[in-house]
Design a protein around this motif. Structure first.
Motif, PDB file in Angstrom:
ATOM      1  N   GLY A   1     -72.340 -17.752 -67.512  1.00  0.00           N
ATOM      2  CA  GLY A   1     -73.011 -17.050 -66.426  1.00  0.00           C
ATOM      3  C   GLY A   1     -72.972 -15.561 -66.670  1.00  0.00           C
ATOM      4  O   GLY A   1     -72.444 -15.092 -67.687  1.00  0.00           O
ATOM      5  N   HIS A   2     -73.536 -14.819 -65.730  1.00  0.00           N
ATOM      6  CA  HIS A   2     -73.520 -13.369 -65.860  1.00  0.00           C
ATOM      7  C   HIS A   2     -73.599 -12.725 -64.478  1.00  0.00           C
ATOM      8  O   HIS A   2     -73.942 -13.375 -63.493  1.00  0.00           O
ATOM      9  CB  HIS A   2     -74.664 -12.868 -66.746  1.00  0.00           C
ATOM     10  CG  HIS A   2     -76.024 -13.131 -66.173  1.00  0.00           C
ATOM     11  ND1 HIS A   2     -76.739 -14.279 -66.439  1.00  0.00           N
ATOM     12  CD2 HIS A   2     -76.810 -12.393 -65.328  1.00  0.00           C
ATOM     13  CE1 HIS A   2     -77.896 -14.250 -65.804  1.00  0.00           C
ATOM     14  NE2 HIS A   2     -77.965 -13.113 -65.121  1.00  0.00           N
ATOM     15  N   THR A   3     -73.296 -11.440 -64.440  1.00  0.00           N
ATOM     16  CA  THR A   3     -73.384 -10.659 -63.210  1.00  0.00           C
ATOM     17  C   THR A   3     -74.321  -9.487 -63.429  1.00  0.00           C
ATOM     18  O   THR A   3     -74.279  -8.829 -64.480  1.00  0.00           O
ATOM     19  CB  THR A   3     -71.989 -10.143 -62.790  1.00  0.00           C
ATOM     20  OG1 THR A   3     -71.190 -11.254 -62.381  1.00  0.00           O
ATOM     21  CG2 THR A   3     -72.072  -9.163 -61.644  1.00  0.00           C
ATOM     22  N   THR A   4     -75.160  -9.235 -62.427  1.00  0.00           N
ATOM     23  CA  THR A   4     -76.073  -8.088 -62.489  1.00  0.00           C
ATOM     24  C   THR A   4     -75.727  -7.092 -61.391  1.00  0.00           C
ATOM     25  O   THR A   4     -75.001  -7.416 -60.436  1.00  0.00           O
ATOM     26  CB  THR A   4     -77.537  -8.525 -62.286  1.00  0.00           C
ATOM     27  OG1 THR A   4     -77.746  -8.887 -60.916  1.00  0.00           O
ATOM     28  CG2 THR A   4     -77.899  -9.707 -63.175  1.00  0.00           C
ATOM     29  N   ASP A   5     -76.289  -5.891 -61.515  1.00  0.00           N
ATOM     30  CA  ASP A   5     -76.206  -4.952 -60.398  1.00  0.00           C
ATOM     31  C   ASP A   5     -77.336  -5.239 -59.412  1.00  0.00           C
ATOM     32  O   ASP A   5     -78.087  -6.219 -59.570  1.00  0.00           O
ATOM     33  CB  ASP A   5     -76.232  -3.508 -60.903  1.00  0.00           C
ATOM     34  CG  ASP A   5     -77.534  -3.126 -61.599  1.00  0.00           C
ATOM     35  OD1 ASP A   5     -78.551  -3.856 -61.451  1.00  0.00           O
ATOM     36  OD2 ASP A   5     -77.559  -2.084 -62.285  1.00  0.00           O
ATOM     37  N   GLU A   6     -77.490  -4.393 -58.418  1.00  0.00           N
ATOM     38  CA  GLU A   6     -78.484  -4.630 -57.372  1.00  0.00           C
ATOM     39  C   GLU A   6     -79.922  -4.486 -57.872  1.00  0.00           C
ATOM     40  O   GLU A   6     -80.868  -4.889 -57.183  1.00  0.00           O
ATOM     41  CB  GLU A   6     -78.253  -3.672 -56.199  1.00  0.00           C
ATOM     42  CG  GLU A   6     -76.929  -3.872 -55.468  1.00  0.00           C
ATOM     43  CD  GLU A   6     -75.771  -3.151 -56.128  1.00  0.00           C
ATOM     44  OE1 GLU A   6     -75.946  -2.605 -57.258  1.00  0.00           O
ATOM     45  OE2 GLU A   6     -74.669  -3.115 -55.535  1.00  0.00           O
ATOM     46  N   PHE A   7     -80.089  -3.953 -59.072  1.00  0.00           N
ATOM     47  CA  PHE A   7     -81.429  -3.791 -59.654  1.00  0.00           C
ATOM     48  C   PHE A   7     -81.748  -4.850 -60.692  1.00  0.00           C
ATOM     49  O   PHE A   7     -82.797  -4.815 -61.324  1.00  0.00           O
ATOM     50  CB  PHE A   7     -81.564  -2.389 -60.267  1.00  0.00           C
ATOM     51  CG  PHE A   7     -81.321  -1.282 -59.286  1.00  0.00           C
ATOM     52  CD1 PHE A   7     -82.268  -0.953 -58.326  1.00  0.00           C
ATOM     53  CD2 PHE A   7     -80.128  -0.579 -59.301  1.00  0.00           C
ATOM     54  CE1 PHE A   7     -82.036   0.050 -57.411  1.00  0.00           C
ATOM     55  CE2 PHE A   7     -79.886   0.433 -58.398  1.00  0.00           C
ATOM     56  CZ  PHE A   7     -80.842   0.747 -57.438  1.00  0.00           C
ATOM     57  N   GLY A   8     -80.802  -5.804 -60.881  1.00  0.00           N
ATOM     58  CA  GLY A   8     -81.049  -6.890 -61.818  1.00  0.00           C
ATOM     59  C   GLY A   8     -80.587  -6.630 -63.229  1.00  0.00           C
ATOM     60  O   GLY A   8     -80.785  -7.471 -64.114  1.00  0.00           O
ATOM     61  N   ASP A   9     -79.987  -5.487 -63.489  1.00  0.00           N
ATOM     62  CA  ASP A   9     -79.487  -5.189 -64.831  1.00  0.00           C
ATOM     63  C   ASP A   9     -78.146  -5.898 -65.047  1.00  0.00           C
ATOM     64  O   ASP A   9     -77.249  -5.831 -64.194  1.00  0.00           O
ATOM     65  CB  ASP A   9     -79.308  -3.682 -65.020  1.00  0.00           C
ATOM     66  CG  ASP A   9     -80.628  -2.941 -64.972  1.00  0.00           C
ATOM     67  OD1 ASP A   9     -81.642  -3.505 -65.440  1.00  0.00           O
ATOM     68  OD2 ASP A   9     -80.655  -1.810 -64.438  1.00  0.00           O
ATOM     69  N   ILE A  10     -77.998  -6.571 -66.190  1.00  0.00           N
ATOM     70  CA  ILE A  10     -76.785  -7.333 -66.475  1.00  0.00           C
ATOM     71  C   ILE A  10     -75.602  -6.391 -66.707  1.00  0.00           C
ATOM     72  O   ILE A  10     -75.673  -5.465 -67.522  1.00  0.00           O
ATOM     73  CB  ILE A  10     -76.985  -8.260 -67.686  1.00  0.00           C
ATOM     74  CG1 ILE A  10     -78.015  -9.349 -67.356  1.00  0.00           C
ATOM     75  CG2 ILE A  10     -75.659  -8.898 -68.099  1.00  0.00           C
ATOM     76  CD1 ILE A  10     -78.323 -10.290 -68.506  1.00  0.00           C
TER      77      ILE A  10
END
Length: 357
Positions: free
Chosen positions: A312-321
């Motif tokens: 899995g992965h986590t992004t910021d509020e703008f969708g950047d990983i």
């Protein structure tokens, strides 16, 4: 400078304060001991132990003490240490209704909801009154905050009189979880560990997990059933349920586990036998988040993974990983975060495997 009279008054109030703490705890102990000491056959007594702390918090601990027709072991069932874990709470409610005292050997101590404040506030993990996690508070403090007082009472009264201590949990509000039963592999107490393993194997759960026991006698146990192990008791934990709602299939699994364990103890005969295909795990790793953000994963609890799989992965509020999560070994996902919000130091996943000793 303070006058002598003022100093004497403050000293007097200070003494009264600690006498009050001691009196409150002693009264709670006496209430429990009076109910527990009754050896009237085939009886059920429900009590509430009252608590308050210096911060104005109040609450109670509901306890049901069930005496069987004949004498036998003392078996404790506790649920709702985390008040958002609903299948254990509902399963315990049903067990309380179903137990026939005429068929019971020994004594059952049942704490149906250990963390009432968390339950009624729908608060995951912590008691909203003092923001403390009851399952991180053992052995507790009898003069601490309300959560610490509840932990201290359970340690010094309920665990102290138990022969077997069963702590029932599930996946909290954001957690997906594979049902399993677990125990600590305490090499210093081989007989207690052997009984815990036997009870786990006869519970009817497919997945049996053991954890290494590495703490000393002086270390805080933190977890309820680990405290029981530290205090020389046979202790297990069921983990069953997920995502902050009631799954009736998981309620049934928990009840079956409890009845199978009681039957193995020779206390109550309503079991269905061991699972025909037990799967063991004794080596767990925990993947931790290092950022705050929005979590994504196509995996679920119970999935098999391989070393180096991207989980899995986590992004910021703008969708950047911001970061990716990679498995460091082959294994099965015992539990995992399964809702979008993620915070630094959150457990993303627990992956289990079995290694030959």
């Amino acid at each position: 400078p303070m006058t002598n009279n003022l100093l004497k008054t403050m000293k007097y109030l200070y003494i009264l304060f600690f006498i009050g703490i001691g009196t409150q705890f002693t009264f709670a102990q006496n209430t429990f001991q009076e109910a527990f000491s009754s050896r009237n056959k085939s009886t059920k007594k429900n009590i509430r132990i009252q608590f308050s702390d210096d911060f104005g918090n109040t609450g109670n601990l509901p306890i049901s003490i069930i005496n069987g027709k004949t004498q036998g072991p003392v078996f404790t069932i506790i649920s709702g240490v985390h008040g958002y874990e609903y299948p254990p709470i509902i399963a315990t409610q049903e067990i309380l209704k179903e137990i026939d005292t005429e068929k019971l050997k020994g004594t059952l101590i049942v704490v149906p909801i250990a963390n009432l404040a968390s339950f009624y506030a729908r608060s995951p993990f912590v008691n909203p009154q003092d923001q403390k996690n009851l399952n991180n508070a053992f052995p507790g403090k009898k003069n601490g905050s309300i959560t610490e007082k509840i932990a201290a009472f359970i340690t010094s009264n309920i665990i102290a009189v138990s022969d077997v201590f069963l702590d029932i949990h599930g996946g909290d509000a954001p957690e997906d979880l594979l049902p399993f039963i677990c125990y600590y592999d305490n090499q210093k107490k081989p007989k207690k560990t052997a009984l815990a393993k036997k009870l786990a194997e006869n519970s009817g759960f497919e997945y049996i997990i053991s954890y290494p026991y590495t703490i000393s006698e002086a270390d805080p146990a933190k977890y309820a059933f680990k405290q029981a192990v530290q205090d020389g008791k046979t202790a297990l934990s069921i983990e069953c349920g997920k995502l902050g709602n009631v799954q009736h299939e998981n309620v049934k699994l928990i009840k079956r586990g409890v009845y199978n364990i009681l039957e193995t103890m020779g206390m109550y005969f309503n079991g269905t036998g061991a699972h025909k295909n037990i799967i063991y795990g004794n080596n767990q790793i925990y993947i931790k988040a290092k950022v705050n953000g929005i979590f994504y994963s196509d995996y679920k609890a119970g999935d098999l993974v391989k070393k180096n799989d991207i989980l899995g992965h986590t992004t910021d509020e703008f969708g950047d990983i911001l970061e990716e999560y990679k498995s460091t070994k082959d294994g099965i996902i015992l539990y995992m975060l399964s809702t979008p919000p993620i915070n630094n130091k959150d457990t993303v996943m627990c992956i289990s495997s079995y290694e030959e000793e």
